[in-house]
Design a protein around this motif. Structure first.
Motif: not given
Length: 191
Positions: A155-162, A172-187
């Motif tokens: 998501l490009g959040a700062p590490d402090s958001a950890f 289950m959290t899904e990451f889907s990506g192509r060409s270095g760009r990821w999307n997330v479907r969480a929880g």
């Protein structure tokens, strides 16, 4: 080419219930029942590659979910908390309140002589980036902090958001990506 990475957070354990820095505790009976029920319900995706974090809890969760044949993935080890392993957060906070406060506020801090949150996020992000080279599905059973770190980074959040990302057991959290760009479907709950 689209890659899909499904991260399944491990089932509940006594250490997780106690907010204990895990030192290899197994899944408890309730966690095993929930994982087996999820497997019977068909809630677990199939994947061409199966990876398992190298903890007893993750291996037992994978087995209960029917994910046999998974490869131990040391690069997906949980956050190394050094000398705090085995202690509860309350115990460490009572003994080292300033160190805990610094650790929670500064992602580059590692007062426990283990791994900083920033170094941890860097490590697991490298694993996600390598998964992009694989066309197809990867299913991994991991500790919650793996999901937390990757969600923050994708998501490009700062590490402090950890510390602001909650990851319940057996979700289950899904990451889907192509060409270095990821999307997330969480929880999505499995059980």
């Amino acid at each position: 080419m689209t890659s899909r990475v499904f991260l399944i957070s491990a089932a509940i354990s006594e250490a997780l219930r106690e907010a204990r820095f895990d030192a290899g505790s197994p899944v408890d009976a309730a966690g095993l029942r929930t994982a087996r029920a999820a497997a019977e319900a068909g809630a677990v995706p199939a994947g061409a590659r199966l990876r398992v974090s190298p903890t007893a809890r993750c291996r037992q969760t994978a087995e209960a979910l029917g994910l046999d044949g998974g490869v131990d993935a040391p690069e997906l080890a949980g956050l190394d908390v050094g000398r705090w392993h085995g202690a509860t957060l309350a115990e460490v906070s009572a003994k080292e309140p300033e160190a805990v406060a610094r650790w929670l506020a500064d992602p580059s801090s590692a007062p426990h002589d283990g791994e900083s949150v920033r170094a941890f996020c860097d490590r697991v992000t490298e694993h996600l980036d390598s998964a992009a080279e694989f066309d197809g599905r990867t299913v991994a059973v991991v500790e919650p902090e793996i999901v937390r770190a990757l969600t923050v980074r994708v998501l490009g959040a700062p590490d402090s958001a950890f510390w602001r990302v909650d990851v319940p057991p057996l979700t289950m959290t899904e990451f889907s990506g192509r060409s270095g760009r990821w999307n997330v479907r969480a929880g999505r709950p499995l059980g």
